[in-house]
Enzyme design. Sequence first.
Site, PDB file in Angstrom:
ATOM      1  N   TYR A  53       0.824  -1.209   0.000  1.00  0.00           N
ATOM      2  CA  TYR A  53       0.000   0.000   0.000  1.00  0.00           C
ATOM      3  C   TYR A  53       0.864   1.267   0.000  1.00  0.00           C
ATOM      4  O   TYR A  53       1.985   1.287   0.474  1.00  0.00           O
ATOM      5  CB  TYR A  53      -0.910   0.051   1.226  1.00  0.00           C
ATOM      6  CG  TYR A  53      -2.052  -0.932   1.232  1.00  0.00           C
ATOM      7  CD1 TYR A  53      -2.364  -1.701   0.113  1.00  0.00           C
ATOM      8  CD2 TYR A  53      -2.830  -1.105   2.366  1.00  0.00           C
ATOM      9  CE1 TYR A  53      -3.414  -2.598   0.132  1.00  0.00           C
ATOM     10  CE2 TYR A  53      -3.885  -2.006   2.396  1.00  0.00           C
ATOM     11  CZ  TYR A  53      -4.169  -2.754   1.279  1.00  0.00           C
ATOM     12  OH  TYR A  53      -5.208  -3.652   1.314  1.00  0.00           O
ATOM     13  N   SER A 216     -13.768  -2.757   1.108  1.00  0.00           N
ATOM     14  CA  SER A 216     -14.675  -2.102   0.165  1.00  0.00           C
ATOM     15  C   SER A 216     -16.128  -2.209   0.600  1.00  0.00           C
ATOM     16  O   SER A 216     -16.994  -2.630  -0.169  1.00  0.00           O
ATOM     17  CB  SER A 216     -14.514  -2.678  -1.243  1.00  0.00           C
ATOM     18  OG  SER A 216     -15.181  -1.872  -2.194  1.00  0.00           O
ATOM     19  N   PRO A 217     -16.458  -1.814   1.833  1.00  0.00           N
ATOM     20  CA  PRO A 217     -17.840  -1.926   2.321  1.00  0.00           C
ATOM     21  C   PRO A 217     -18.819  -1.006   1.607  1.00  0.00           C
ATOM     22  O   PRO A 217     -20.030  -1.251   1.658  1.00  0.00           O
ATOM     23  CB  PRO A 217     -17.720  -1.555   3.803  1.00  0.00           C
ATOM     24  CG  PRO A 217     -16.514  -0.672   3.867  1.00  0.00           C
ATOM     25  CD  PRO A 217     -15.562  -1.234   2.850  1.00  0.00           C
ATOM     26  N   GLY A 221     -16.862   3.216  -3.513  1.00  0.00           N
ATOM     27  CA  GLY A 221     -17.530   4.487  -3.768  1.00  0.00           C
ATOM     28  C   GLY A 221     -18.906   4.363  -4.377  1.00  0.00           C
ATOM     29  O   GLY A 221     -19.666   5.335  -4.394  1.00  0.00           O
ATOM     30  N   LEU A 223     -21.596   2.992  -3.319  1.00  0.00           N
ATOM     31  CA  LEU A 223     -22.690   3.148  -2.363  1.00  0.00           C
ATOM     32  C   LEU A 223     -22.532   4.401  -1.509  1.00  0.00           C
ATOM     33  O   LEU A 223     -23.175   4.530  -0.477  1.00  0.00           O
ATOM     34  CB  LEU A 223     -22.756   1.914  -1.459  1.00  0.00           C
ATOM     35  CG  LEU A 223     -22.936   0.580  -2.181  1.00  0.00           C
ATOM     36  CD1 LEU A 223     -22.754  -0.576  -1.208  1.00  0.00           C
ATOM     37  CD2 LEU A 223     -24.304   0.510  -2.848  1.00  0.00           C
ATOM     38  N   GLY A 225     -23.374   7.473  -2.257  1.00  0.00           N
ATOM     39  CA  GLY A 225     -24.371   8.516  -2.478  1.00  0.00           C
ATOM     40  C   GLY A 225     -23.890   9.509  -3.514  1.00  0.00           C
ATOM     41  O   GLY A 225     -22.698   9.586  -3.833  1.00  0.00           O
TER      42      GLY A 225
END
Length: 328
Positions: A53, A216-217, A221, A223, A225
């Site tokens: 990362y 990635s819950p 991106g 979900l 909004g």
Amino acid sequence: MQYKNLGRTGLKVSRLVLGTMNFGELTDEKTAFKIMDRALEAGINTFDTADVYGGPQSPDMEKGYGKSEEIVGRWLAKTGNRDKIVLATKVYQPMGTGPNDRGLSAYHIRRAAEASLKRLQTDHIDLYQMHHIDSNTPWAEVWQAMGQLIREGKITYVGSSNFAGWNIATAQKEAEERHMFGLASEQSLYNLSNRALELEVIPALRYYNVGLIVWSPIGMGLLAGDFDESSKGRRHTADLENRIQQHRKQLEKYQDFCKEIGEEPSVVALAWLLHNPVVTAPITGPRTVEQLDKSLRALDVKLSDDVLKRLDEIWPGPGGEAPKAYAW
């Protein structure tokens, strides 16, 4: 903050895990320090990173691989907070251009662990996760290497990431044959828009009582909004735009429903995961302190059975667990 045992271990981890993938690429060090300060202040005791990362996941120092661990390490050295957090990192991805600079060979595991310890400025890693399955390395070799690191006190628990259900079962069987604890956790992609995990991985985790940490819950991106604007400034703009077009009708229904219940879409997505008893914790990967604070709201959101039913209607799963989902 709420805490939960990591699978069948006695280790308590926060119901939100701080993800540091953005540190060193989308988030500068000063902001990253503020995010870690705020996370600890809010009770988040579990920080997740990976050796690769900090930039494009490529073995090229100029592009920044390893920067995330280095930033976390400098924060730990500056604040003295090492014993206040559960520190998780990963091994597998290419960390050089040589043929043995990747994978899960005993050779690479040993070298990668030593390099991560140096970057993190610590003498031990609490949760050392295999970033992917390595079909070219036998489990006897993998568990031998992990066992050696445990005996040396360099790692405490072993986890997996992106494993299939049968990979988890095999890993546990091989560990048990060697009188080892095996996997403490699996880190997988899982969210309202991607529920494939429910077929076989979640049943395997439940059976073996292995914790589930979700990456990635909010669907990278999707979900979050305001989906018409959500791809701007993001790392995978083209991919996200394609997924927005693919799920546009569902996104419209989802956004309208979130307005109806008075919660932001990203918060509802996190809260939905927290209602699943198999989920130990979703990872929140904020680029700013403000994004972190928004994520914390999910801990206080209670979704009724009716709300959960509506979410299932908007974002249907695979039809249950395998084989019932497709065999009868």
